[in-house]
Design an enzyme around this catalytic site. Structure first.
Site, PDB file in Angstrom:
ATOM      1  CG  HIS A 259      -1.917  -1.110   1.200  1.00 56.45           C
ATOM      2  ND1 HIS A 259      -2.182  -1.897   2.297  1.00 56.45           N
ATOM      3  CD2 HIS A 259      -2.708  -1.585   0.204  1.00 56.45           C
ATOM      4  CE1 HIS A 259      -3.101  -2.795   1.978  1.00 56.45           C
ATOM      5  NE2 HIS A 259      -3.428  -2.632   0.713  1.00 56.45           N
TER       6      HIS A 259
ATOM      7  CD  GLU B  79      -0.393   0.290   4.559  1.00 56.91           C
ATOM      8  OE1 GLU B  79       0.373  -0.700   4.591  1.00 56.91           O
ATOM      9  OE2 GLU B  79      -1.635   0.194   4.522  1.00 56.91           O
TER      10      GLU B  79
ATOM     11  CG  HIS C  43       1.044  -3.928   5.156  1.00 53.44           C
ATOM     12  ND1 HIS C  43       0.245  -3.549   4.103  1.00 53.44           N
ATOM     13  CD2 HIS C  43       1.623  -5.099   4.779  1.00 53.44           C
ATOM     14  CE1 HIS C  43       0.324  -4.448   3.136  1.00 53.44           C
ATOM     15  NE2 HIS C  43       1.157  -5.403   3.521  1.00 53.44           N
TER      16      HIS C  43
ATOM     17  CD  GLU D   9      -1.484  -3.834   9.028  1.00 60.45           C
ATOM     18  OE1 GLU D   9      -1.124  -2.636   8.915  1.00 60.45           O
ATOM     19  OE2 GLU D   9      -2.083  -4.457   8.127  1.00 60.45           O
TER      20      GLU D   9
END
EC number: 3.5.1.96
Length: 342
Positions: free
Chosen positions: A63, A66, A155, A219
């Site tokens: 993405h 990010e 991410h 994450e």
């Protein structure tokens, strides 16, 4: 050495779309080989390999907005090039979607991290990237032992979270939840781990499913612009990654992660769909048993277990798409060096 491979750095050369990145190979004074395959793709080969050498894919930028993992990855590569960071494992560093990063967007046409399943997809910028990434994995993992394969896909979360950092462990047909992978998670002070209960369409799932890689989606904090990330909050992760790449014994103490299992997936079925909470609700917000937190058509959405928590809620997804994951805390143990839960 840096100037012979990059004009600025791996990250900023990759983001400079006006200048080509020519495939080339250099060797550091420490004997580490650096192979620039294409824009955003760098292979690093240690001076010596043995039966214990890992073959690790370390990816970020799936993405485009990010950016914290991009900054960390750039520092690791800078330090490998200079000789400051030792290398004992073979690594493939990937910046997946430079075009989206330059535009400060998550994606251009389609969510790249939903294109790694076996379903047909509409041709797009992201589908071409996904196809290229699949080829890169095939080439990198060729002629390697399954036990040596790792993939850490880095991410940042769009929203805030009760856990600043957390990992998603994909559900695959291979044993991909090894003790060594989970020990790394604890060494990196990743606050929580979500154990998926079904196949998905993510990059890390693809590696786990097709190559039996010890794979995770990680994450790391919340989305921010380049240069605005709170990297000090990821210090333990940074140190753990450096220890992993160098095969050094960590000097800092591990920290236990909270374990969750995915209890169910909420898929939007009707136009009349909404949640009762605001858009800024944090990931891992928990509900009481029976508490109603939304509706899908005439059906109320409610917690089926005490403390059931919501992750990745998105009220705006199309009909048929995942609107949220529901998770519950779980006790885990090891069987044959693989993490399991009852």
């Amino acid at each position: 050495m840096t100037k012979s491979l990059f004009r600025q750095s791996f990250l900023f050369d990759s983001l400079d779309l006006d200048h080509p990145m020519v495939a080339q190979t250099v060797r550091t004074e420490q004997g580490v080989t650096l192979k620039l395959h294409q824009r955003g793709v760098l292979e690093v080969i240690p001076a010596q390999t043995d039966a214990a050498t890992k073959n690790m894919v370390i990816s970020c930028g799936v993405h485009g907005d990010e950016t914290a993992p991009m900054e960390l990855l750039d520092k690791w590569i800078d330090d490998i090039v200079s000789g400051f960071q030792p290398v004992a494992e073979r690594c493939l560093f990937i910046l997946a979607h430079p075009q989206a990063t330059v535009r400060h967007v998550r994606f251009i046409e389609q969510n790249l991290n939903r294109l790694f399943d076996d379903k047909p997809h509409t041709p797009s910028t992201e589908l071409a990237i996904a196809d290229n990434l699949k080829v890169l994995l095939k080439q990198f993992f060729a002629n390697t032992d399954e036990h040596s394969r790792w993939h850490l896909d880095l991410h940042c979360a769009i929203r805030g979270s009760k856990h600043y950092s957390f990992a998603v462990s994909p559900k695959a047909r291979h044993p991909v939840r090894s003790r060594s992978l989970m020990q790394f998670i604890e060494q990196a002070h990743i606050e929580a781990v979500m154990l998926s209960n079904a196949p998905s369409s993510t990059f890390s799932w693809y590696s786990a499913e097709h190559y039996a890689a010890q794979a995770l989606t990680l994450e790391l904090g919340q989305v921010a612009r380049l240069g605005e990330n709170l990297l000090d909050r990821l210090l333990a992760f940074d140190l753990a990654m450096r220890d992993l790449i160098s095969r050094h014994k960590p000097e800092h103490l591990p920290r236990k992660s909270v374990m969750y299992r995915v209890s169910r997936t909420i898929v939007r079925l009707h136009d009349d769909f909404d949640f009762r909470f605001s858009d800024d609700v944090e990931n891992f917000t928990a509900f009481m048993h029976g508490e109603v937190f939304g509706h899908d058509g005439d059906k109320p959405l409610m917690a089926k277990n005490e403390g059931e928590a919501i992750v990745f809620p998105n009220r705006k997804v199309a009909i048929g798409q995942r609107a949220a994951l529901m998770v519950c805390k779980v006790n885990t143990r090891y069987e044959d060096d693989q993490l399991v839960y009852d």
